[in-house]
Design an enzyme around this catalytic site. Sequence first.
Site, PDB file in Angstrom:
ATOM      1  N   TYR A  24       1.160  -0.873  -0.068  1.00 35.04           N
ATOM      2  CA  TYR A  24       0.705   0.317   0.238  1.00 35.04           C
ATOM      3  C   TYR A  24       0.719   1.505  -0.023  1.00 35.04           C
ATOM      4  CZ  TYR A  24      -3.240  -3.346   1.155  1.00 35.04           C
ATOM      5  OH  TYR A  24      -3.752  -4.666   1.665  1.00 35.04           O
ATOM      6  N   HIS A 101      -8.521  -2.010  -6.467  1.00 32.72           N
ATOM      7  CA  HIS A 101      -7.643  -2.251  -5.264  1.00 32.72           C
ATOM      8  C   HIS A 101      -6.324  -0.916  -5.355  1.00 32.72           C
ATOM      9  CE1 HIS A 101     -10.745  -5.485  -4.415  1.00 32.72           C
ATOM     10  NE2 HIS A 101     -10.781  -5.674  -5.459  1.00 32.72           N
TER      11      HIS A 101
HETATM   12  C1  DQA Z   1      -7.162  -4.113  -0.833  1.00 35.65           C
HETATM   13  C2  DQA Z   1      -7.342  -5.236  -1.025  1.00 35.65           C
HETATM   14  C3  DQA Z   1      -8.147  -6.439  -0.160  1.00 35.65           C
HETATM   15  O1  DQA Z   1      -7.690  -8.041  -0.246  1.00 35.65           O
HETATM   16  C4  DQA Z   1      -7.180  -6.148   1.556  1.00 35.65           C
HETATM   17  O2  DQA Z   1      -8.041  -6.573   2.268  1.00 35.65           O
HETATM   18  C5  DQA Z   1      -8.004  -4.000   1.735  1.00 35.65           C
HETATM   19  C6  DQA Z   1      -7.374  -3.446   0.378  1.00 35.65           C
HETATM   20  C7  DQA Z   1      -6.557  -3.213  -1.836  1.00 35.65           C
HETATM   21  O3  DQA Z   1      -6.409  -1.793  -1.922  1.00 35.65           O
HETATM   22  O4  DQA Z   1      -5.420  -4.017  -2.386  1.00 35.65           O
HETATM   23  O5  DQA Z   1      -8.247  -3.613   2.548  1.00 35.65           O
HETATM   24  O6  DQA Z   1      -8.777  -3.606  -1.533  1.00 35.65           O
END
Ligand code: DQA
Length: 148
Positions: A24, A101
């Site tokens: 992230y 995502h």
């Molecule tokens: C997410 C990916 C999901 O697997 C995870 O649980 C998240 C963030 C992403 O933005 O990469 O909370 O949605």
Amino acid sequence: MRNRVAVMHGVNLDQLGRRDPEHYPQITLTELEFKVGRFAREFGLEATFFQTNHEGEFCEWLHEASERADGLLLNPGAWTHYSYAIRDALEVCGLPAVEVHLSAVDEREEWRRKSVIRDLCAGVVQGRGVDGYRDALELLRSSMAAAR
Ligand code: DQA
């Protein structure tokens, strides 16, 4: 007025900035939303933002979404992978939607590779961090235009 996009973030996305830097970007949700708002304006779209850690609240927001928005950009976080409640609410809502995502969910743990909303969405963008939201908005804009 057919340019309203609701950007909906689910569980734990309010913790951006504290999450695993391997997957992230190190920015807060507020900073992400600011950037997404700018991307939206580039495309002539008007973005509003919603985040909750409560699944029922996410569903209730979807129930009423068609009164407030013309399209949805959805990052439901972990709910993506198992929430049939959110899937059903999205189906009821009926608005064009794109799944986004930050991380590359299809290349992470097995349980993240399943999305229960994907077939209701016009497309998915993943693993492109913040810029992925721009791609997702572009996709959404096309499907909103097609839905008219
Ligand atoms: C997410 C990916 C999901 O697997 C995870 O649980 C998240 C963030 C992403 O933005 O990469 O909370 O949605």
